[in-house]
Design a protein around this motif. Sequence first.
Motif, PDB file in Angstrom:
ATOM      1  N   CYS A  87     -50.608  63.091  67.632  1.00 29.89           N
ATOM      2  CA  CYS A  87     -50.478  63.084  66.165  1.00 29.89           C
ATOM      3  C   CYS A  87     -51.798  62.713  65.497  1.00 29.89           C
ATOM      4  O   CYS A  87     -51.802  62.223  64.369  1.00 29.89           O
ATOM      5  N   ASN A  88     -52.903  62.964  66.153  1.00 37.19           N
ATOM      6  CA  ASN A  88     -54.200  62.554  65.612  1.00 37.19           C
ATOM      7  C   ASN A  88     -54.987  63.733  65.034  1.00 37.19           C
ATOM      8  O   ASN A  88     -54.479  64.846  64.918  1.00 37.19           O
ATOM      9  N   HIS A  89     -56.235  63.487  64.697  1.00 33.12           N
ATOM     10  CA  HIS A  89     -57.094  64.465  64.023  1.00 33.12           C
ATOM     11  C   HIS A  89     -57.639  65.544  64.960  1.00 33.12           C
ATOM     12  O   HIS A  89     -58.328  66.452  64.510  1.00 33.12           O
ATOM     13  N   ARG A  90     -57.331  65.484  66.221  1.00 36.24           N
ATOM     14  CA  ARG A  90     -57.887  66.437  67.182  1.00 36.24           C
ATOM     15  C   ARG A  90     -57.093  67.742  67.267  1.00 36.24           C
ATOM     16  O   ARG A  90     -57.309  68.553  68.134  1.00 36.24           O
ATOM     17  N   ARG A  91     -56.176  67.941  66.341  1.00 39.07           N
ATOM     18  CA  ARG A  91     -55.355  69.145  66.301  1.00 39.07           C
ATOM     19  C   ARG A  91     -56.074  70.268  65.549  1.00 39.07           C
ATOM     20  O   ARG A  91     -56.978  70.005  64.776  1.00 39.07           O
ATOM     21  N   PRO A  92     -55.687  71.527  65.744  1.00 36.46           N
ATOM     22  CA  PRO A  92     -56.421  72.654  65.164  1.00 36.46           C
ATOM     23  C   PRO A  92     -56.607  72.601  63.644  1.00 36.46           C
ATOM     24  O   PRO A  92     -57.697  72.867  63.153  1.00 36.46           O
ATOM     25  N   ASN A  93     -55.574  72.282  62.893  1.00 37.28           N
ATOM     26  CA  ASN A  93     -55.713  72.266  61.431  1.00 37.28           C
ATOM     27  C   ASN A  93     -55.988  70.874  60.875  1.00 37.28           C
ATOM     28  O   ASN A  93     -56.095  70.704  59.667  1.00 37.28           O
ATOM     29  N   GLN A  94     -56.070  69.893  61.734  1.00 38.83           N
ATOM     30  CA  GLN A  94     -56.406  68.519  61.357  1.00 38.83           C
ATOM     31  C   GLN A  94     -55.552  68.019  60.189  1.00 38.83           C
ATOM     32  O   GLN A  94     -56.047  67.483  59.205  1.00 38.83           O
ATOM     33  N   LEU A  95     -54.225  68.201  60.348  1.00 35.33           N
ATOM     34  CA  LEU A  95     -53.272  67.747  59.348  1.00 35.33           C
ATOM     35  C   LEU A  95     -52.485  66.560  59.883  1.00 35.33           C
ATOM     36  O   LEU A  95     -52.142  66.515  61.065  1.00 35.33           O
ATOM     37  N   GLY A  96     -52.199  65.614  59.006  1.00 35.92           N
ATOM     38  CA  GLY A  96     -51.390  64.453  59.348  1.00 35.92           C
ATOM     39  C   GLY A  96     -50.155  64.403  58.473  1.00 35.92           C
ATOM     40  O   GLY A  96     -50.103  65.025  57.411  1.00 35.92           O
ATOM     41  N   THR A  97     -49.153  63.674  58.942  1.00 40.43           N
ATOM     42  CA  THR A  97     -47.942  63.472  58.161  1.00 40.43           C
ATOM     43  C   THR A  97     -47.627  61.983  58.096  1.00 40.43           C
ATOM     44  O   THR A  97     -47.944  61.235  59.016  1.00 40.43           O
ATOM     45  N   SER A  98     -47.032  61.567  57.003  1.00 38.70           N
ATOM     46  CA  SER A  98     -46.608  60.182  56.818  1.00 38.70           C
ATOM     47  C   SER A  98     -45.313  60.174  56.019  1.00 38.70           C
ATOM     48  O   SER A  98     -45.025  61.125  55.290  1.00 38.70           O
ATOM     49  N   ALA A  99     -44.587  59.080  56.142  1.00 41.13           N
ATOM     50  CA  ALA A  99     -43.355  58.893  55.363  1.00 41.13           C
ATOM     51  C   ALA A  99     -43.429  57.535  54.671  1.00 41.13           C
ATOM     52  O   ALA A  99     -42.683  56.618  54.987  1.00 41.13           O
ATOM     53  N   PRO A 100     -44.338  57.383  53.694  1.00 39.19           N
ATOM     54  CA  PRO A 100     -44.503  56.086  53.034  1.00 39.19           C
ATOM     55  C   PRO A 100     -43.340  55.741  52.110  1.00 39.19           C
ATOM     56  O   PRO A 100     -42.624  56.623  51.626  1.00 39.19           O
ATOM     57  N   GLU A 101     -43.202  54.441  51.875  1.00 34.90           N
ATOM     58  CA  GLU A 101     -42.215  53.955  50.920  1.00 34.90           C
ATOM     59  C   GLU A 101     -42.783  54.099  49.516  1.00 34.90           C
ATOM     60  O   GLU A 101     -43.919  53.701  49.251  1.00 34.90           O
ATOM     61  N   LEU A 102     -41.997  54.633  48.605  1.00 38.86           N
ATOM     62  CA  LEU A 102     -42.388  54.782  47.201  1.00 38.86           C
ATOM     63  C   LEU A 102     -41.998  53.510  46.456  1.00 38.86           C
ATOM     64  O   LEU A 102     -40.823  53.178  46.351  1.00 38.86           O
ATOM     65  N   LEU A 103     -42.992  52.798  45.949  1.00 39.18           N
ATOM     66  CA  LEU A 103     -42.761  51.526  45.261  1.00 39.18           C
ATOM     67  C   LEU A 103     -42.637  51.679  43.758  1.00 39.18           C
ATOM     68  O   LEU A 103     -41.873  50.962  43.111  1.00 39.18           O
ATOM     69  N   ASP A 104     -43.415  52.615  43.186  1.00 43.25           N
ATOM     70  CA  ASP A 104     -43.436  52.758  41.725  1.00 43.25           C
ATOM     71  C   ASP A 104     -44.050  54.099  41.367  1.00 43.25           C
ATOM     72  O   ASP A 104     -44.806  54.691  42.157  1.00 43.25           O
ATOM     73  N   VAL A 105     -43.737  54.568  40.182  1.00 41.84           N
ATOM     74  CA  VAL A 105     -44.321  55.789  39.640  1.00 41.84           C
ATOM     75  C   VAL A 105     -44.896  55.447  38.283  1.00 41.84           C
ATOM     76  O   VAL A 105     -44.212  54.877  37.430  1.00 41.84           O
ATOM     77  N   ASP A 106     -46.168  55.769  38.081  1.00 39.33           N
ATOM     78  CA  ASP A 106     -46.850  55.512  36.813  1.00 39.33           C
ATOM     79  C   ASP A 106     -47.612  56.773  36.431  1.00 39.33           C
ATOM     80  O   ASP A 106     -48.731  56.994  36.895  1.00 39.33           O
ATOM     81  N   GLY A 107     -46.971  57.626  35.651  1.00 33.53           N
ATOM     82  CA  GLY A 107     -47.596  58.895  35.294  1.00 33.53           C
ATOM     83  C   GLY A 107     -47.774  59.751  36.532  1.00 33.53           C
ATOM     84  O   GLY A 107     -46.818  60.077  37.218  1.00 33.53           O
TER      85      GLY A 107
END
Length: 161
Positions: A87-107
């Motif tokens: 899951c690192n940067h050594r992949r062909p398209n150098q794409l990563g994925t994450s599932a962060p927690e959304l704490l707030d939306v400001d604009g």
Amino acid sequence: MVTIEVEPVATVVGGHLHVQDDYQAGVKSIIRINEKYPLETLQGIEEFSHLLVLWHFHLARPEDIQLHARSPRGNARWPATGTFVHCNHRRPNQLGTSAPELLDVDGRDLLVTGLDAVDGTPIVDVKPYMLQFAPAPEKVRQPAWPGEMLADYWRDASERP
């Protein structure tokens, strides 16, 4: 083969300043949606606890790509596995994925924690995390080595030695 072009929809602001393995938790950052998108594109996102984020390893170089089997993190205790098993940067398209927690939306700013991308990272796409798209936990299987390798991945960044 078809070639595609994508334009980032957002940029990471703040958070992790350096690429590092492990100790990713407890760091807040902002996903700043590009101004070309109307605010309406975020309407309702605050109702979700987590996001799915697709991002580009922008600090990686094309020569970092490794299209062969290798032991994760160079650790011979773990089996050599192919490029698409890492899951690192050594992949062909150098794409990563994450599932962060959304704490707030400001604009256009989405305040998150648990985003393992660094300041300045281009975000390719943002979606709400929906349980119905996740696999049933009883159907998920994996070998033991990811659990060993990533035992400290979500430890709080303030605990980093």
